[in-house]
Design a protein around this motif. Structure first.
Motif, PDB file in Angstrom:
ATOM      1  N   MET A 101      58.887  22.722  38.727  1.00 33.44           N
ATOM      2  CA  MET A 101      60.154  22.858  39.427  1.00 33.44           C
ATOM      3  C   MET A 101      60.429  21.577  40.197  1.00 33.44           C
ATOM      4  O   MET A 101      59.553  21.047  40.857  1.00 33.44           O
ATOM      5  N   GLU A 147      65.748  22.039  42.426  1.00 37.38           N
ATOM      6  CA  GLU A 147      65.599  23.445  42.014  1.00 37.38           C
ATOM      7  C   GLU A 147      64.960  24.273  43.119  1.00 37.38           C
ATOM      8  O   GLU A 147      65.404  25.388  43.403  1.00 37.38           O
ATOM      9  N   HIS A 161      67.476  24.822  45.825  1.00 34.62           N
ATOM     10  CA  HIS A 161      68.415  25.881  45.443  1.00 34.62           C
ATOM     11  C   HIS A 161      67.794  27.265  45.663  1.00 34.62           C
ATOM     12  O   HIS A 161      68.443  28.155  46.231  1.00 34.62           O
ATOM     13  N   CYS A 162      66.549  27.446  45.248  1.00 32.93           N
ATOM     14  CA  CYS A 162      65.861  28.742  45.415  1.00 32.93           C
ATOM     15  C   CYS A 162      65.715  29.132  46.884  1.00 32.93           C
ATOM     16  O   CYS A 162      65.755  30.307  47.227  1.00 32.93           O
TER      17      CYS A 162
END
Length: 146
Positions: free
Chosen positions: A1, A5, A8-9
């Motif tokens: 990841m 990313e 964003h999570c």
């Protein structure tokens, strides 16, 4: 990841938080990766178990500040809720508020374990999660960030 990313999570505003670190993404990443083993969370766990309200307030306030600096808003706001409940002496609210903190912390640990796994090729993906669950230091910060 990748870092975007992971951001964003975790609902991290990456542009804002990296600006807070003077535009130094490597520095931000170094601090972010240390967050799962920050002793403040573990001290808060113990304070909640002991119902030490003064310590709960102090550790939750510290956790709020660390989370805010790293852009971990869900952990920041959950910690703030706990601080406010203790200050209002609403001690019956502590277990539910702490569960929110615990959930946010667990999510952060899981996401960062995936980031570390991809970034530095850990042989055991779950090593960060296991170290956090065991409350033992994990020495994976000695590598050089590219």
């Amino acid at each position: 990841m990748t870092l975007p990313e992971a951001a964003h999570c975790l609902s991290i505003d990456l542009n804002t938080v990296i600006a807070r670190f003077s535009g130094n993404e490597a520095l931000y990443l170094r601090f972010l990766r240390k967050m799962p083993m920050d002793p403040t969370y573990f001290s808060l766990v113990e304070a909640v178990e002991k119902k030490d309200y003064s310590l709960i307030e102090r550790e939750a306030h510290t956790l709020k500040g660390v989370a805010a600096n790293l852009g971990l808003d869900s952990l920041r706001y959950a910690s703030d809720g706990l601080v406010q409940a203790v200050r209002r002496k609403e001690y019956d609210e502590i277990p539910a508020l702490f569960e929110i903190i615990k959930t946010a912390h667990e999510k952060m640990v899981e996401v960062l374990s995936q980031l570390d796994y991809q970034r530095i090729g850990l042989s055991k993906k779950q090593s960060i999660v296991q170290a956090v669950n065991a409350r033992k230091p994990l020495f994976l910060y000695s590598y050089k960030i590219a």
